[in-house]
Write an enzyme that holds these catalytic residues in place. Structure first.
Site, short mmCIF file in Angstrom:
data_model
loop_
_atom_site.label_atom_id
_atom_site.label_comp_id
_atom_site.label_asym_id
_atom_site.label_seq_id
_atom_site.Cartn_x
_atom_site.Cartn_y
_atom_site.Cartn_z
N LYS A 28 -24.38 -78.59 -124.57
CA LYS A 28 -25.60 -78.62 -124.18
C LYS A 28 -26.01 -77.15 -124.24
O LYS A 28 -27.14 -76.74 -125.03
CB LYS A 28 -25.95 -79.06 -122.83
CG LYS A 28 -25.40 -80.42 -122.72
CD LYS A 28 -25.93 -81.03 -121.21
CE LYS A 28 -25.25 -80.17 -120.25
NZ LYS A 28 -23.52 -80.28 -120.42
N THR A 29 -25.49 -76.28 -123.59
CA THR A 29 -25.73 -74.83 -123.65
C THR A 29 -25.65 -74.27 -124.94
O THR A 29 -26.63 -73.26 -125.41
CB THR A 29 -24.64 -74.33 -122.58
OG1 THR A 29 -25.07 -74.78 -121.46
CG2 THR A 29 -25.04 -72.59 -122.63
N ASP A 94 -31.70 -73.36 -118.47
CA ASP A 94 -30.38 -74.18 -118.47
C ASP A 94 -30.06 -74.64 -117.29
O ASP A 94 -30.61 -74.10 -116.06
CB ASP A 94 -29.43 -72.89 -118.74
CG ASP A 94 -27.83 -73.63 -119.42
OD1 ASP A 94 -27.87 -74.84 -119.82
OD2 ASP A 94 -26.86 -72.98 -119.17
N GLU A 95 -29.12 -75.61 -117.10
CA GLU A 95 -28.57 -76.26 -115.86
C GLU A 95 -29.90 -76.80 -114.90
O GLU A 95 -29.94 -76.70 -113.91
CB GLU A 95 -27.93 -75.09 -115.16
CG GLU A 95 -26.75 -74.73 -115.54
CD GLU A 95 -25.43 -75.87 -115.93
OE1 GLU A 95 -25.67 -77.11 -115.59
OE2 GLU A 95 -24.54 -75.52 -116.65
N CYS A 151 -13.84 -87.79 -125.30
CA CYS A 151 -13.30 -88.56 -124.33
C CYS A 151 -11.78 -87.81 -124.29
O CYS A 151 -11.00 -88.01 -125.40
CB CYS A 151 -13.15 -89.91 -124.37
SG CYS A 151 -12.22 -90.61 -122.85
#
Length: 195
Positions: A28-29, A94-95, A151
């Site tokens: 994501k970041t 972010d976050e 995973c």
């Protein structure tokens, strides 16, 4: 992946909202930084924000798990972003899951002012439940990109952030010692085994 070349300005003075979401270790970041760097390269005025308590890698910079980083401004509350983002073309956050629900109004306000708003955050918490304001941000966004980790048990796509340590706080900053990305099957097996 997000199609940046499909966006055309037609004299409209409104911006838009992009949400990048997924589990821990999904990139994501990294994707947020990539989009913000492209905007900087295009000579757009960019401001970047993160919650002030997120000091895992750096007090001010946003840093991805693979050590890619970009300067940001830590803020205590979402409303501070409006004051600090005046005159920007692009705002990165972010976050976002750690902000209160006011972040939704902040992002809407910025987009209505003509700003491109790019938000990254966890869509689910460690229990597999929608996380903070993220569902509402995804609902109002023009573009949503869901990224996936792999995973650690099955090698399949992972979209759950399994917490390996005993801590019931929803807000627990951590890395590989605290979390691992799991697929749906591996997550539900791990949660069942924990009981």
């Amino acid at each position: 992946m997000f199609l940046e070349n499909t966006i055309h300005h037609t004299g409209e003075h409104f911006g838009w909202i992009e949400v990048i979401c997924g589990s821990m270790f999904s990139g994501k970041t990294e994707e947020l930084i990539r989009r913000l760097r492209r905007a900087q390269f295009a000579k757009q005025k960019v401001e970047i924000f993160k919650p002030s308590f997120d000091t895992r890698y750096d007090d001010t910079n946003i840093v991805s798990h693979n050590a890619n980083e970009i300067p940001s401004t830590p803020v205590e509350a979402a409303t501070q972003i409006l004051l600090l983002a005046d005159g920007c073309d692009v705002v990165g956050i972010d976050e976002a899951q750690f902000f209160d629900d006011e972040i939704v109004n902040v992002c809407n306000d910025l987009a209505n002012r003509g700003v491109r708003v790019i938000v990254a955050g966890l869509d689910m918490d460690y229990k597999g439940k929608p996380f903070g304001p993220m569902p509402n941000l995804m609902a109002i966004a023009e573009y949503v990109t869901k990224v996936h980790a792999i995973c650690t048990h099955t090698g399949n796509l992972a979209h759950y952030s399994y917490r390996k340590v005993a801590n019931d706080s929803q807000r627990l900053l951590g890395e590989q010692e605290s979390y691992e990305p799991l697929s749906r099957a591996a997550f539900y097996k791990a949660m069942k085994d924990k009981r």
